[in-house]
Scaffold this motif. Structure first.
Motif, PDB file in Angstrom:
ATOM      1  N   ILE A 159       2.811 -14.418  29.198  1.00 13.46           N
ATOM      2  CA  ILE A 159       4.095 -13.461  29.436  1.00 13.46           C
ATOM      3  C   ILE A 159       5.327 -14.235  28.791  1.00 13.46           C
ATOM      4  O   ILE A 159       5.547 -13.360  27.615  1.00 13.46           O
ATOM      5  CB  ILE A 159       4.538 -13.702  31.072  1.00 13.46           C
ATOM      6  CG1 ILE A 159       3.223 -13.129  31.806  1.00 13.46           C
ATOM      7  CG2 ILE A 159       5.603 -13.169  31.185  1.00 13.46           C
ATOM      8  CD1 ILE A 159       3.005 -11.721  31.612  1.00 13.46           C
ATOM      9  N   PHE A 160       5.804 -15.108  28.862  1.00 10.80           N
ATOM     10  CA  PHE A 160       7.137 -15.671  28.286  1.00 10.80           C
ATOM     11  C   PHE A 160       6.659 -16.319  26.641  1.00 10.80           C
ATOM     12  O   PHE A 160       7.237 -16.149  25.935  1.00 10.80           O
ATOM     13  CB  PHE A 160       7.689 -16.751  29.093  1.00 10.80           C
ATOM     14  CG  PHE A 160       8.565 -16.418  30.113  1.00 10.80           C
ATOM     15  CD1 PHE A 160       8.771 -14.814  29.904  1.00 10.80           C
ATOM     16  CD2 PHE A 160       9.032 -17.144  30.890  1.00 10.80           C
ATOM     17  CE1 PHE A 160       9.447 -14.299  31.456  1.00 10.80           C
ATOM     18  CE2 PHE A 160       9.850 -16.916  32.095  1.00 10.80           C
ATOM     19  CZ  PHE A 160      10.042 -15.467  32.305  1.00 10.80           C
TER      20      PHE A 160
ATOM     21  N   GLU B 135       8.646  -2.239  30.688  1.00 16.99           N
ATOM     22  CA  GLU B 135       9.686  -2.160  31.742  1.00 16.99           C
ATOM     23  C   GLU B 135       9.469  -3.183  32.879  1.00 16.99           C
ATOM     24  O   GLU B 135      10.285  -3.893  33.270  1.00 16.99           O
ATOM     25  CB  GLU B 135       9.643  -0.731  32.544  1.00 16.99           C
ATOM     26  CG  GLU B 135      10.191   0.368  31.456  1.00 16.99           C
ATOM     27  CD  GLU B 135      10.239   1.761  32.157  1.00 16.99           C
ATOM     28  OE1 GLU B 135       9.729   1.738  33.590  1.00 16.99           O
ATOM     29  OE2 GLU B 135      10.696   2.679  31.549  1.00 16.99           O
ATOM     30  N   ALA B 136       8.161  -3.571  33.191  1.00 15.27           N
ATOM     31  CA  ALA B 136       8.010  -4.708  34.089  1.00 15.27           C
ATOM     32  C   ALA B 136       8.314  -6.265  33.500  1.00 15.27           C
ATOM     33  O   ALA B 136       8.343  -7.141  34.349  1.00 15.27           O
ATOM     34  CB  ALA B 136       6.346  -4.572  34.554  1.00 15.27           C
TER      35      ALA B 136
ATOM     36  N   HIS C 174       3.952 -15.125  37.441  1.00 13.64           N
ATOM     37  CA  HIS C 174       3.979 -13.947  36.736  1.00 13.64           C
ATOM     38  C   HIS C 174       2.833 -12.842  37.391  1.00 13.64           C
ATOM     39  O   HIS C 174       2.842 -12.015  36.366  1.00 13.64           O
ATOM     40  CB  HIS C 174       4.094 -14.025  35.521  1.00 13.64           C
ATOM     41  CG  HIS C 174       5.187 -14.793  34.849  1.00 13.64           C
ATOM     42  ND1 HIS C 174       5.142 -15.928  34.006  1.00 13.64           N
ATOM     43  CD2 HIS C 174       6.495 -14.584  35.148  1.00 13.64           C
ATOM     44  CE1 HIS C 174       6.302 -16.400  33.733  1.00 13.64           C
ATOM     45  NE2 HIS C 174       7.326 -15.779  34.436  1.00 13.64           N
ATOM     46  N   PHE C 175       2.257 -13.202  38.131  1.00 13.39           N
ATOM     47  CA  PHE C 175       0.885 -12.534  38.721  1.00 13.39           C
ATOM     48  C   PHE C 175       1.415 -10.949  39.144  1.00 13.39           C
ATOM     49  O   PHE C 175       0.685 -10.136  38.548  1.00 13.39           O
ATOM     50  CB  PHE C 175       0.400 -12.978  39.910  1.00 13.39           C
ATOM     51  CG  PHE C 175      -0.471 -14.430  39.408  1.00 13.39           C
ATOM     52  CD1 PHE C 175      -0.815 -14.592  38.050  1.00 13.39           C
ATOM     53  CD2 PHE C 175      -1.207 -14.773  40.517  1.00 13.39           C
ATOM     54  CE1 PHE C 175      -1.308 -15.817  37.726  1.00 13.39           C
ATOM     55  CE2 PHE C 175      -1.959 -16.091  40.383  1.00 13.39           C
ATOM     56  CZ  PHE C 175      -2.436 -16.362  38.828  1.00 13.39           C
ATOM     57  N   THR C 176       2.591 -10.849  39.727  1.00 17.30           N
ATOM     58  CA  THR C 176       3.186  -9.526  40.064  1.00 17.30           C
ATOM     59  C   THR C 176       3.392  -8.637  38.779  1.00 17.30           C
ATOM     60  O   THR C 176       3.009  -7.586  38.969  1.00 17.30           O
ATOM     61  CB  THR C 176       4.224  -9.705  40.959  1.00 17.30           C
ATOM     62  OG1 THR C 176       3.674 -10.263  42.298  1.00 17.30           O
ATOM     63  CG2 THR C 176       4.765  -8.176  41.519  1.00 17.30           C
ATOM     64  N   MET C 177       4.210  -9.283  38.015  1.00 19.97           N
ATOM     65  CA  MET C 177       4.414  -8.775  36.676  1.00 19.97           C
ATOM     66  C   MET C 177       3.385  -8.372  35.864  1.00 19.97           C
ATOM     67  O   MET C 177       3.240  -7.303  35.433  1.00 19.97           O
ATOM     68  CB  MET C 177       5.378  -9.653  35.740  1.00 19.97           C
ATOM     69  CG  MET C 177       5.934  -9.085  34.428  1.00 19.97           C
ATOM     70  SD  MET C 177       6.691 -10.522  33.743  1.00 19.97           S
ATOM     71  CE  MET C 177       8.025 -10.980  34.907  1.00 19.97           C
ATOM     72  N   LEU C 178       2.404  -9.179  35.659  1.00 14.63           N
ATOM     73  CA  LEU C 178       1.187  -8.928  35.048  1.00 14.63           C
ATOM     74  C   LEU C 178       0.477  -7.645  35.756  1.00 14.63           C
ATOM     75  O   LEU C 178       0.030  -6.988  35.048  1.00 14.63           O
ATOM     76  CB  LEU C 178       0.001 -10.108  35.282  1.00 14.63           C
ATOM     77  CG  LEU C 178      -1.328 -10.073  34.667  1.00 14.63           C
ATOM     78  CD1 LEU C 178      -1.211  -9.840  33.140  1.00 14.63           C
ATOM     79  CD2 LEU C 178      -2.031 -11.381  34.999  1.00 14.63           C
ATOM     80  N   ASN C 179       0.198  -7.676  36.945  1.00 12.22           N
ATOM     81  CA  ASN C 179      -0.470  -6.524  37.495  1.00 12.22           C
ATOM     82  C   ASN C 179       0.423  -5.217  37.355  1.00 12.22           C
ATOM     83  O   ASN C 179      -0.351  -4.335  37.329  1.00 12.22           O
ATOM     84  CB  ASN C 179      -0.541  -6.667  39.247  1.00 12.22           C
ATOM     85  CG  ASN C 179      -1.327  -7.956  39.535  1.00 12.22           C
ATOM     86  OD1 ASN C 179      -2.320  -8.067  38.629  1.00 12.22           O
ATOM     87  ND2 ASN C 179      -1.232  -8.583  40.756  1.00 12.22           N
TER      88      ASN C 179
ATOM     89  N   VAL D 248      -6.629 -10.890  30.463  1.00 12.51           N
ATOM     90  CA  VAL D 248      -6.252 -12.091  31.142  1.00 12.51           C
ATOM     91  C   VAL D 248      -6.241 -11.761  32.586  1.00 12.51           C
ATOM     92  O   VAL D 248      -6.282 -12.932  33.489  1.00 12.51           O
ATOM     93  CB  VAL D 248      -4.944 -12.742  30.324  1.00 12.51           C
ATOM     94  CG1 VAL D 248      -3.760 -11.980  30.918  1.00 12.51           C
ATOM     95  CG2 VAL D 248      -4.954 -14.165  31.055  1.00 12.51           C
ATOM     96  N   SER D 249      -5.882 -10.774  32.922  1.00 14.12           N
ATOM     97  CA  SER D 249      -5.918 -10.472  34.421  1.00 14.12           C
ATOM     98  C   SER D 249      -7.266 -10.918  35.245  1.00 14.12           C
ATOM     99  O   SER D 249      -7.372 -10.823  36.332  1.00 14.12           O
ATOM    100  CB  SER D 249      -5.219  -9.011  34.731  1.00 14.12           C
ATOM    101  OG  SER D 249      -6.367  -8.261  34.350  1.00 14.12           O
ATOM    102  N   ASN D 250      -8.286 -10.714  34.462  1.00 14.86           N
ATOM    103  CA  ASN D 250      -9.730 -10.913  34.865  1.00 14.86           C
ATOM    104  C   ASN D 250     -10.197 -12.158  34.546  1.00 14.86           C
ATOM    105  O   ASN D 250     -11.303 -12.627  34.593  1.00 14.86           O
ATOM    106  CB  ASN D 250     -10.531  -9.840  34.048  1.00 14.86           C
ATOM    107  CG  ASN D 250     -10.193  -8.507  34.419  1.00 14.86           C
ATOM    108  OD1 ASN D 250     -10.261  -8.273  35.629  1.00 14.86           O
ATOM    109  ND2 ASN D 250     -10.421  -7.635  33.566  1.00 14.86           N
TER     110      ASN D 250
END
Length: 305
Positions: A173-174, A49-50, A220-225, A16-18
């Motif tokens: 994410i959630f 952890e993220a 949540h982009f930072t968490m995803l990365n 999904v990041s892509n």
């Protein structure tokens, strides 16, 4: 060594990041259309952890599903976002338990029990479905809450009970973090019931998931990365459901311990005497020692209720 859970969930979030950027209802998301993934048997916790899962909340949501009461607002005490989804009729459409566990008013059989019976009658059946999203949800344009899930389908192939979940929309994410455990536990409940009642050598199969829109929100982009870049995976220990007796316990008697019987659909109007209710609660608590999973489900922050 990378375990199955870490490998499965990191791949999903890497995919999904892509994805493509779109903005439904003005909210920027990364999205993959018509996305599907597969989870091995009993792989259910997307816990890094993220992105640390709230194990207590997952238990609360599953208990909320098991009660299956449309106007039960207890879940709002654990996630305030549910408050905004209460409709004008005081009900929350996305309490999936009302569709899965509540008996049909005409036939007196829940979708859960119908699926178990159908698979016991026809081992190769393609009809063992629990339907959630209906035309009544989609034509109610004023509804604050339209369920994200179309249906759950169960099949026995290669002597394994497999489950497929179809969703119109899933947040990676959630959403997935809470959906995967709850759907997996429903899968396990069906599996244990069919195994014990009909096919003793039946095995637990895979969980297949399809989402028309699988996405992650901008917040949540930072968490995803961080997850994609290698954030450590954290295991969560969850006992297995013991047998069909524990399944029945989960569908009925477990509710007396936290909430009493007053509003539960199976017992409404039958146990409104406080003395009788207290007596039954004590009997049910005694049964918990037989059920490791049920005890885990009722244990919050290291303290058993």
């Amino acid at each position: 060594m990378i375990n199955q859970s870490e490998s499965a969930f990191r791949k999903i979030l890497t995919d999904v990041s892509n994805g493509n950027k779109v903005s439904p209802r003005g909210q920027l998301v990364l999205e993959i259309e018509n996305y599907n993934y597969t989870l091995p048997p009993r792989v259910k916790f997307c816990n890094f952890e993220a992105r640390k899962l709230n194990e207590d909340y997952i238990k609360r949501e599953f208990l909320w599903y098991l009660r299956g009461i449309p106007d039960d607002h207890e879940i709002t005490n654990h996630a305030t976002m549910w408050q905004s989804l209460i409709n004008d009729d005081n009900e929350i459409n996305s309490n999936y338990g009302q569709y899965i566990f509540k008996p049909n008013e005409i036939r007196g059989l829940s979708q859960f029990d119908a699926v178990v019976k159908l698979l016991g009658t026809d081992k190769d059946s393609r009809r063992a479905s629990m339907v959630i999203l209906s035309r009544y949800h989609t034509i109610d344009l004023d509804s604050k809450d339209v369920p994200c899930t179309y249906a759950l389908n169960f099949r026995i192939r290669d002597n394994k009970l497999k489950m497929t979940v179809h969703m119109r929309s899933q947040d990676g994410i959630f959403g997935m973090g809470n959906d995967a455990p709850c759907f997996s536990l429903i899968h396990e409940m069906v599996y244990v019931s069919v195994r014990d009642l009909y096919y003793p050598d039946l095995e637990m199969g895979e969980y297949h998931h399809f989402a028309d829109s699988f996405h992650v929100y901008e917040r949540h982009f930072t968490m995803l990365n961080s997850i994609v870049s290698g954030s450590n995976y954290v295991d969560i220990d969850c006992p297995q459901i013991k047998d069909v007796k524990e399944v029945e316990f989960l569908k009925s008697w477990i509710h007396s311990i936290d909430y009493g019987f007053t509003e539960h659909y199976l017992f409404r109007g039958r146990y409104n005497n406080l003395e009788a209710d207290s007596f039954i609660k004590n009997l049910v608590k005694d049964q918990l020692s037989n059920y490791e999973f049920s005890s885990w489900l009722l244990t919050f922050k290291g303290k058993q209720k």
